[in-house]
Design an enzyme around this catalytic site. Structure first.
Site, PDB file in Angstrom:
ATOM      1  N   GLY A  13      -0.380   0.874   1.505  1.00  0.00           N
ATOM      2  CA  GLY A  13       0.011   0.372   2.723  1.00  0.00           C
ATOM      3  C   GLY A  13       0.129   1.040   4.064  1.00  0.00           C
ATOM      4  N   GLY A  16       3.581   2.695   3.129  1.00  0.00           N
ATOM      5  CA  GLY A  16       3.987   3.114   1.662  1.00  0.00           C
ATOM      6  C   GLY A  16       3.016   2.807   0.692  1.00  0.00           C
ATOM      7  N   ASP A 125       5.287 -11.003   9.100  1.00  0.00           N
ATOM      8  CA  ASP A 125       3.917 -10.693   8.755  1.00  0.00           C
ATOM      9  C   ASP A 125       3.590 -11.419   7.368  1.00  0.00           C
ATOM     10  OD1 ASP A 125       1.706  -9.015   8.381  1.00  0.00           O
ATOM     11  OD2 ASP A 125       2.639  -7.381   7.317  1.00  0.00           O
TER      12      ASP A 125
END
Length: 632
Positions: A13, A16, A125
């Site tokens: 991502g 991370g 999100d």
């Protein structure tokens, strides 16, 4: 980190990467999120939004943070392992989800979201990739990297979530937004789970707004004044679009699902329901414990269970009463009934589920949280009950009434399954056949052309019983069939000159001859061996095995013969120039063209027309040419 072993990388991502690991102590699979930037103090780690939020959130539909490890200035989050995310589940799907599975997925998402909002956070999100699954039965919200506290002060960043699931106020670059943006994202995800395609797949922020306008229509200034202020601030001109019906865009969604979708996808964030309010919509009031496994299987099983458990007055079927064992028709009724009562899977949505529940009020009282759901379906049910009763009132079951829910008259015989011939009611035709067989046995053997054409049930070739066969039952004696077959028979000559008839007699007549039942002529024999077998049969009729009726048991009319080989083709012959002198004496005995040529002895049976005598054989031959000379 020495307590865990890494197996492979699961994803990467912005902030991370995620690795699949295993605990050395317990052997449990875990997900390890390794942050990309370095952290030089614990205080810095604890100020992370993800750590702040996940420390406070412990819910069945929120992914569990097991441990936070800082090692060599690297930060690791240890999460519980989930097999896949919702995006992978949708992508691998080759057919639509049943609505019960979608309802279960959406219920779990909204449960987790309501818990997050209740504890003062909003996710910002939400997208299918951030919803972790163990199949459609268990869904958890993950990746709180962009989570904010609701009480935190604006302005917020305008970039939140993936573009396709971004609320219109965020697309118009509002800095004053809150938890309703998560509800908008849930609406987009819900539509995608129904259709397996994103609802607003915009190529850019402006294109996404255009996509929203094409579905929801252009908002009016009175409906969303804040939106017009945001659009004028960024010099955005609204496209003029007419709203589309969500039911046409998502045809497999029920009306309750469309109602929930329409409210979650409101332009004005103030008009959207909260996550906890969405959970109270009629869409989730289905009369079973919410959040359980797929409702579709329960819906399809309930009608069967109801039929097996229900025992009532005579209009209903009891499952094999012990005192009075039922006859065969009743056992067949029960078995067919269970098969017919299974609703098709693609029709199990609200209607079928409600019909099964209205049949069993005890189940409805136990399971349902609300007293009255889908009232229009309750109003329809008594009418369907009456029609089902009328349908079986006359003792007839029409093939179109395949789906019944237990209302069957005891006296009726289920003949819906036409594949099983044992279920067919042969009684009218069998009684008529038995009467005719008695009449034939009491009189002398009747041989006429109509009996050959009338394919009534008779004994099969080579057997002695007179049980009706399927083929003979289906061919009925109609005037059109009789006249058409007669014309077909009389039109074609089977006489072929130049063939020695004597040599045509079969060497093994036992295979061809049948026990002398004069009515076996209507049954079809095996495959013909060509013209020779036909002529040999005729020869045997004339010379050796002529019975009192002039017809043997192995006679097969030519119109029933299969034309095989060149010798069996239809041949139109020219008149024979020099017939045998003996043939001229038989011209007077030629039968009338309109009458059959078989010979029957005169009898006084009423309703039977006496037939003229058939042409007698001369020197072992039948004068076929003289018989059919007038027909050429």
């Amino acid at each position: 980190m020495n307590r865990y072993t890494t197996i492979r990388q699961l994803g990467d991502g912005t902030y991370g990467s995620v690795l699949l690991g295993r605990s050395i102590e317990s052997g449990e699979l875990i997900a390890i999120k390794k942050m990309k930037r370095k952290f030089y103090s614990w205080e810095e780690c604890m100020n992370l939004r993800e750590v702040k939020s996940l420390k406070k959130l412990n819910h069945a539909n929120v992914v569990k943070l097991k441990e936070v490890i800082r090692e060599n200035d690297h930060l690791y989050f240890i999460f519980e392992y989930m097999k896949e995310n919702l995006y992978q589940l949708i992508k691998e799907r080759n057919k639509l989800f049943p609505e019960s599975a979608i309802r279960n997925i959406m219920y779990q998402i909204l449960q987790g979201l309501a818990f997050i909002h209740k504890h003062g956070f909003f996710h910002r999100d939400l997208k299918p990739e951030n919803l972790l699954c163990m199949g459609p039965e268990l869904v958890k919200i993950a990746d709180f990297g962009l989570a904010r506290e609701i009480r935190s002060k604006p302005p917020y960043t305008d970039y939140v979530s993936t573009r396709w699931y971004r609320a219109p106020e965020v697309l118009l670059r509002s800095t004053n937004y809150s938890s309703p943006i998560d509800v908008w994202a849930v609406g987009c995800i819900m539509a995608e789970v129904y259709t397996l395609r994103p609802l607003f797949p915009g190529a850019s922020e402006i294109d996404t707004i255009f996509k929203i306008c094409q579905v929801l229509g252009t908002p009016k200034k009175t409906d969303w004044p804040e939106g017009y202020q945001l659009s004028s601030a960024m010099n955005f001109r609204w496209p003029q679009c007419v709203p589309n019906n969500l039911k046409t865009l998502i045809p497999n969604a029920s009306s309750e699902a469309v109602q929930l979708l329409r409210d979650m996808l409101q332009w004005d964030p103030k008009k959207r329901p909260t996550a906890s309010q969405a959970l109270r919509y009629p869409y989730f009031q289905v009369g079973h414990p919410l959040g359980s496994t797929t409702q579709n299987l329960q819906d399809s099983e309930k009608p069967q269970k109801g039929i097996l458990e229900k025992a009532g007055p005579p209009p209903y079927i009891k499952p094999v009463p012990p005192a009075q064992p039922p006859a065969k028709p009743h056992t067949r009724i029960s078995s067919r009934q269970h098969q017919a009562s299974q609703p098709p899977l693609h029709l199990t949505y609200p209607y079928k589920a409600e019909v099964s529940r209205t049949d069993h009020p005890s189940h409805l009282q136990e399971d349902k949280p609300s007293p009255l759901l889908f009232p229009s379906l309750h109003n329809k049910h008594p009418q369907s009950k009456i029609t089902a009763g009328l349908e079986h009132k006359n003792g007839e079951i029409k093939p179109k009434s395949r789906r019944r829910w237990g209302l069957i008259s005891r006296s009726t015989k289920d003949s819906d399954d036409w594949a099983d011939l044992d279920d067919l009611d042969f009684s009218p035709s069998l009684s008529r056949i038995d009467l005719k067989n008695k009449k034939r046995q009491s009189d002398d053997t009747l041989c006429r052309f109509e009996s050959v054409l009338d394919l009534k049930p008779s004994e099969p070739v080579g057997t002695g019983n007179s049980a009706p066969t399927q083929t003979s039952y289906q061919r009925r004696d109609t005037p059109t069939l009789r006249s058409a077959a007669k014309q077909h028979y009389l039109k074609h000559s089977r006489y072929l000159p130049g063939i020695s008839i004597r040599n045509g007699i079969l060497s093994n007549p036992g295979k061809e001859f049948i026990p002398p039942n004069p009515w076996s002529s209507s049954g079809l024999s095996g495959k013909s061996s060509g013209t020779m077998s036909v002529i040999s049969k005729v020869n045997s009729v004339g010379s050796s095995s002529t019975s009192s009726s002039g017809l043997t048991g192995n006679y097969v009319p030519s119109f029933l013969k299969k034309e095989i080989g060149s010798a069996m083709q239809r041949v139109h012959l020219a008149p024979i120039p020099d017939p045998s002198p003996g043939y001229s004496s038989l011209k007077a005995m030629r039968p009338h063209p309109g009458r059959p040529f078989f010979h029957t002895q005169p009898r006084s049976t009423p309703g039977l027309i006496p037939r003229p005598p058939a042409a007698q054989p001369v020197h072992g031959r039948t004068d076929w040419a003289s018989k059919y000379a007038s027909r050429r």
